[in-house]
Design a protein around this motif. Structure first.
Motif, PDB file in Angstrom:
ATOM      1  N   GLY A 110       0.815  -1.221   0.000  1.00  0.00           N
ATOM      2  CA  GLY A 110       0.000   0.000   0.000  1.00  0.00           C
ATOM      3  C   GLY A 110       0.842   1.262   0.000  1.00  0.00           C
ATOM      4  N   LEU A 111       0.166   2.392  -0.290  1.00  0.00           N
ATOM      5  CA  LEU A 111       0.858   3.682  -0.396  1.00  0.00           C
ATOM      6  C   LEU A 111       1.516   4.077   0.932  1.00  0.00           C
ATOM      7  CD1 LEU A 111       1.512   6.295  -1.942  1.00  0.00           C
ATOM      8  CD2 LEU A 111      -0.753   7.149  -1.295  1.00  0.00           C
ATOM      9  N   GLY A 112       0.820   3.834   2.040  1.00  0.00           N
ATOM     10  CA  GLY A 112       1.377   4.193   3.350  1.00  0.00           C
ATOM     11  C   GLY A 112       2.684   3.454   3.593  1.00  0.00           C
ATOM     12  N   VAL A 130       4.849  12.842  -3.946  1.00  0.00           N
ATOM     13  CA  VAL A 130       4.279  13.138  -5.263  1.00  0.00           C
ATOM     14  C   VAL A 130       3.947  11.816  -5.952  1.00  0.00           C
ATOM     15  CG1 VAL A 130       4.662  14.273  -7.477  1.00  0.00           C
ATOM     16  CG2 VAL A 130       5.730  15.209  -5.421  1.00  0.00           C
ATOM     17  N   LEU A 131       2.674  11.615  -6.294  1.00  0.00           N
ATOM     18  CA  LEU A 131       2.284  10.379  -6.980  1.00  0.00           C
ATOM     19  C   LEU A 131       2.382  10.591  -8.491  1.00  0.00           C
ATOM     20  CD1 LEU A 131      -0.840   9.216  -4.904  1.00  0.00           C
ATOM     21  CD2 LEU A 131       1.591   9.070  -4.363  1.00  0.00           C
ATOM     22  N   PRO A 132       3.196   9.784  -9.159  1.00  0.00           N
ATOM     23  CA  PRO A 132       3.434  10.008 -10.587  1.00  0.00           C
ATOM     24  C   PRO A 132       2.238   9.666 -11.480  1.00  0.00           C
ATOM     25  CG  PRO A 132       4.992   8.414  -9.670  1.00  0.00           C
ATOM     26  CD  PRO A 132       3.996   8.688  -8.616  1.00  0.00           C
ATOM     27  N   ASP A 133       1.227   9.014 -10.915  1.00  0.00           N
ATOM     28  CA  ASP A 133       0.011   8.734 -11.693  1.00  0.00           C
ATOM     29  C   ASP A 133      -0.733  10.016 -12.050  1.00  0.00           C
ATOM     30  OD1 ASP A 133       0.184   6.049 -11.768  1.00  0.00           O
ATOM     31  OD2 ASP A 133      -1.406   5.647 -10.311  1.00  0.00           O
ATOM     32  N   VAL A 134      -0.565  11.026 -11.208  1.00  0.00           N
ATOM     33  CA  VAL A 134      -1.349  12.245 -11.387  1.00  0.00           C
ATOM     34  C   VAL A 134      -0.460  13.343 -11.968  1.00  0.00           C
ATOM     35  CG1 VAL A 134      -2.806  13.955 -10.245  1.00  0.00           C
ATOM     36  CG2 VAL A 134      -2.719  11.605  -9.371  1.00  0.00           C
ATOM     37  N   LEU A 135      -0.813  13.828 -13.143  1.00  0.00           N
ATOM     38  CA  LEU A 135      -0.119  14.996 -13.692  1.00  0.00           C
ATOM     39  C   LEU A 135      -1.001  16.210 -13.477  1.00  0.00           C
ATOM     40  CD1 LEU A 135       1.477  14.000 -17.119  1.00  0.00           C
ATOM     41  CD2 LEU A 135       2.392  13.775 -14.797  1.00  0.00           C
ATOM     42  N   SER A 172     -13.313   6.487  -5.407  1.00  0.00           N
ATOM     43  CA  SER A 172     -12.001   6.047  -5.919  1.00  0.00           C
ATOM     44  C   SER A 172     -10.859   6.783  -5.247  1.00  0.00           C
ATOM     45  CB  SER A 172     -11.889   6.336  -7.425  1.00  0.00           C
ATOM     46  OG  SER A 172     -12.929   5.742  -8.115  1.00  0.00           O
ATOM     47  N   TYR A 173     -11.183   7.736  -4.365  1.00  0.00           N
ATOM     48  CA  TYR A 173     -10.140   8.631  -3.855  1.00  0.00           C
ATOM     49  C   TYR A 173     -10.157   8.715  -2.332  1.00  0.00           C
ATOM     50  CZ  TYR A 173     -10.180  10.192  -8.695  1.00  0.00           C
ATOM     51  OH  TYR A 173     -10.118  10.227 -10.062  1.00  0.00           O
ATOM     52  N   GLY A 174      -9.124   9.402  -1.795  1.00  0.00           N
ATOM     53  CA  GLY A 174      -9.197   9.887  -0.438  1.00  0.00           C
ATOM     54  C   GLY A 174      -9.992  11.186  -0.482  1.00  0.00           C
ATOM     55  N   VAL A 175     -10.810  11.433   0.546  1.00  0.00           N
ATOM     56  CA  VAL A 175     -11.701  12.594   0.522  1.00  0.00           C
ATOM     57  C   VAL A 175     -11.536  13.372   1.827  1.00  0.00           C
ATOM     58  CG1 VAL A 175     -14.106  13.332   0.242  1.00  0.00           C
ATOM     59  CG2 VAL A 175     -13.302  11.255  -0.897  1.00  0.00           C
ATOM     60  N   VAL A 192     -10.963  10.616   4.729  1.00  0.00           N
ATOM     61  CA  VAL A 192     -11.450   9.230   4.600  1.00  0.00           C
ATOM     62  C   VAL A 192     -10.906   8.658   3.305  1.00  0.00           C
ATOM     63  CG1 VAL A 192     -13.466   7.729   4.811  1.00  0.00           C
ATOM     64  CG2 VAL A 192     -13.653  10.141   5.439  1.00  0.00           C
ATOM     65  N   GLU A 193     -10.345   7.471   3.373  1.00  0.00           N
ATOM     66  CA  GLU A 193      -9.827   6.829   2.163  1.00  0.00           C
ATOM     67  C   GLU A 193     -10.935   6.011   1.500  1.00  0.00           C
ATOM     68  OE1 GLU A 193      -7.045   7.407   0.698  1.00  0.00           O
ATOM     69  OE2 GLU A 193      -7.136   5.858  -0.838  1.00  0.00           O
ATOM     70  N   LYS A 194     -11.184   6.310   0.262  1.00  0.00           N
ATOM     71  CA  LYS A 194     -12.151   5.586  -0.577  1.00  0.00           C
ATOM     72  C   LYS A 194     -13.492   5.341   0.130  1.00  0.00           C
ATOM     73  CE  LYS A 194      -8.661   4.141  -3.638  1.00  0.00           C
ATOM     74  NZ  LYS A 194      -7.344   4.127  -3.022  1.00  0.00           N
ATOM     75  N   PRO A 195     -14.159   6.447   0.529  1.00  0.00           N
ATOM     76  CA  PRO A 195     -15.440   6.296   1.234  1.00  0.00           C
ATOM     77  C   PRO A 195     -16.549   5.881   0.279  1.00  0.00           C
ATOM     78  CG  PRO A 195     -15.050   8.592   0.722  1.00  0.00           C
ATOM     79  CD  PRO A 195     -13.826   7.848   0.253  1.00  0.00           C
ATOM     80  N   SER A 205     -11.406  15.607  -3.483  1.00  0.00           N
ATOM     81  CA  SER A 205     -10.550  14.416  -3.399  1.00  0.00           C
ATOM     82  C   SER A 205      -9.093  14.824  -3.203  1.00  0.00           C
ATOM     83  CB  SER A 205     -10.680  13.591  -4.671  1.00  0.00           C
ATOM     84  OG  SER A 205      -9.949  14.195  -5.711  1.00  0.00           O
ATOM     85  N   ILE A 206      -8.348  13.916  -2.613  1.00  0.00           N
ATOM     86  CA  ILE A 206      -6.897  14.083  -2.443  1.00  0.00           C
ATOM     87  C   ILE A 206      -6.245  13.780  -3.788  1.00  0.00           C
ATOM     88  CG2 ILE A 206      -4.873  13.146  -1.263  1.00  0.00           C
ATOM     89  CD1 ILE A 206      -6.713  12.454   1.112  1.00  0.00           C
ATOM     90  N   THR A 207      -5.396  14.727  -4.258  1.00  0.00           N
ATOM     91  CA  THR A 207      -4.927  14.644  -5.651  1.00  0.00           C
ATOM     92  C   THR A 207      -3.549  14.006  -5.846  1.00  0.00           C
ATOM     93  OG1 THR A 207      -6.236  16.601  -6.069  1.00  0.00           O
ATOM     94  CG2 THR A 207      -4.672  16.076  -7.748  1.00  0.00           C
ATOM     95  N   GLY A 208      -2.925  13.507  -4.820  1.00  0.00           N
ATOM     96  CA  GLY A 208      -1.636  12.851  -5.069  1.00  0.00           C
ATOM     97  C   GLY A 208      -0.436  13.751  -4.862  1.00  0.00           C
ATOM     98  N   ARG A 209      -0.615  14.822  -4.092  1.00  0.00           N
ATOM     99  CA  ARG A 209       0.492  15.705  -3.705  1.00  0.00           C
ATOM    100  C   ARG A 209       0.317  16.004  -2.221  1.00  0.00           C
ATOM    101  NH1 ARG A 209       1.037  14.524  -8.300  1.00  0.00           N
ATOM    102  NH2 ARG A 209       1.587  15.801 -10.090  1.00  0.00           N
ATOM    103  N   ILE A 231      -2.078  -0.806   3.497  1.00  0.00           N
ATOM    104  CA  ILE A 231      -1.668   0.184   4.503  1.00  0.00           C
ATOM    105  C   ILE A 231      -1.785   1.553   3.836  1.00  0.00           C
ATOM    106  CG2 ILE A 231       0.228   1.000   5.958  1.00  0.00           C
ATOM    107  CD1 ILE A 231       1.180  -1.958   6.057  1.00  0.00           C
ATOM    108  N   GLN A 232      -2.745   2.327   4.306  1.00  0.00           N
ATOM    109  CA  GLN A 232      -3.103   3.577   3.619  1.00  0.00           C
ATOM    110  C   GLN A 232      -2.420   4.781   4.264  1.00  0.00           C
ATOM    111  OE1 GLN A 232      -4.632   3.778   0.871  1.00  0.00           O
ATOM    112  NE2 GLN A 232      -5.798   1.861   0.656  1.00  0.00           N
ATOM    113  N   LEU A 233      -1.872   5.633   3.423  1.00  0.00           N
ATOM    114  CA  LEU A 233      -1.294   6.890   3.908  1.00  0.00           C
ATOM    115  C   LEU A 233      -2.371   7.741   4.578  1.00  0.00           C
ATOM    116  CD1 LEU A 233       1.142   8.807   4.063  1.00  0.00           C
ATOM    117  CD2 LEU A 233       0.571   9.620   1.765  1.00  0.00           C
ATOM    118  N   THR A 234      -3.559   7.757   3.984  1.00  0.00           N
ATOM    119  CA  THR A 234      -4.652   8.579   4.534  1.00  0.00           C
ATOM    120  C   THR A 234      -4.939   8.199   5.988  1.00  0.00           C
ATOM    121  OG1 THR A 234      -5.591   8.722   2.322  1.00  0.00           O
ATOM    122  CG2 THR A 234      -7.039   9.333   4.141  1.00  0.00           C
ATOM    123  N   ASP A 235      -4.934   6.898   6.297  1.00  0.00           N
ATOM    124  CA  ASP A 235      -5.255   6.468   7.665  1.00  0.00           C
ATOM    125  C   ASP A 235      -4.204   6.975   8.659  1.00  0.00           C
ATOM    126  OD1 ASP A 235      -7.421   5.190   6.562  1.00  0.00           O
ATOM    127  OD2 ASP A 235      -6.522   3.191   6.604  1.00  0.00           O
TER     128      ASP A 235
END
Ligand code: G1P
Length: 291
Positions: A110-112, A130-135, A172-175, A192-195, A205-209, A231-235
């Motif tokens: 997981g990201l965390g 920085v998540l490279p999926d998101v430009l 689909s996102y953290g909110v 909240v992660e993926k509510p 939503s959390i955008t990956g930065r 394991i979620q970073l949001t948590d």
């Protein structure tokens, strides 16, 4: 307040949405126009003043390391053939010696967990993720906008880039939940992660930065699995928010979720239409296709 000098790029993901393209090649090396995704986000980080890039990689990701290293044979050949412009482009983009670090996430937990893998290299300083999926295509880069907000707040805090998304995609996102506004940022009241849609505290939503304080690592160390069994970073951020402030920044610019085919293809067109060398011809070709 310590400046933000280091950024963590989690690049261990399998890229299953892009198979077979990503069978032997990391998804972060997929190109938007002529630059790999990972190069686009490293550019954004460098514009924001980041001096040290930390890549959390995995198996089959070696080519990312090669991408940020010298390539003597290619460089020599370019020079021999008088391709000075191309040579200079490669040299200008090379990280300074010792300013790129690589560590491995051995299992996809997981990201965390991926961020936690960077703890020793980050050390005791605030840092960016920085998540490279998101430009994010923006005049002033998204991370630079966040660092502006961080400096304006003027005390050790955590900053998250957020954007509005349609409610049908919110799970689909953290909110985040929205509190009091301060200039360009607002206090985050909840994360909240993926509510489920009905449990989402807002449409942001959390955008990956992220800009995070190093205390996140102690919490990630014993963070239990959350949404998706990961394991979620949001948590861990929810736990950190009990003792430290979190702010959201609605950045200016357009984001592209390049973890999805549609976002990736749209990003390619959007970035290409911004390029003087191909924009006009591309526009004409798109026009023909749409007829
Ligand atoms: C991750 C984060 C999520 C964030 C998203 C942005 O999720 O956990 O909070 O909204 O990135 O792309 P992932 O897309 O890795 O499932």
């Amino acid at each position: 307040m310590k400046p933000i000098r280091k950024a963590v790029f989690p690049v261990a993901g399998l890229g299953t949405r892009f198979l077979p393209a990503t069978k032997a090649m990391p998804k972060e090396m997929l190109t938007v126009v002529d630059r790999p995704l990972i190069q686009h986000v490293v550019d954004e980080a460098r514009q924001a003043g980041i001096e040290h890039c930390i890549f959390v990689t995995g198996r089959n990701k070696g080519v990312i390391e090669d991408h940020f290293d010298r390539q003597f044979e290619l460089e020599t050949t370019l020079l021999e053939r008088g391709k000075k412009k191309e040579y200079e482009l490669l040299m200008a983009e090379l990280p300074a010696a010792g300013a790129a670090s690589f560590t491995r996430q051995q299992s996809p937990l997981g990201l965390g967990h991926a961020v936690w893998c960077a703890r020793d290299i980050v050390g005791d300083d605030p840092f960016a993720v920085v998540l490279p999926d998101v430009l994010v295509k923006a005049e002033r880069g998204c991370l630079a906008q966040m660092i502006d907000a961080y400096n304006a707040i003027g005390r050790a805090s955590n900053i998250i880039a957020v954007e509005e998304v349609p409610m049908e995609r919110i799970s689909s996102y953290g909110v985040v939940g929205i509190g009091k506004t301060h200039g360009k940022s607002f206090e985050i009241t909840q994360m909240v992660e993926k509510p489920k849609r009905e449990d989402a505290p807002s449409n942001l939503s959390i955008t990956g930065r992220y800009i995070l304080q190093p205390e996140i690592f102690g919490l990630l160390a014993d963070q239990q699995k959350g949404a998706g069994g990961e394991i979620q970073l949001t948590d861990a951020m929810v736990r950190l928010s009990k003792t430290q402030p979190f702010y959201g920044v609605k950045f200016e610019g357009q984001s592209y979720d390049c973890g999805m085919k549609l976002g990736f293809l749209t990003a390619n067109i959007a970035y290409a239409l911004d390029r003087a060398d191909i924009a006009d011809e591309l526009r004409a070709e798109i026009g023909k296709l749409l007829k």
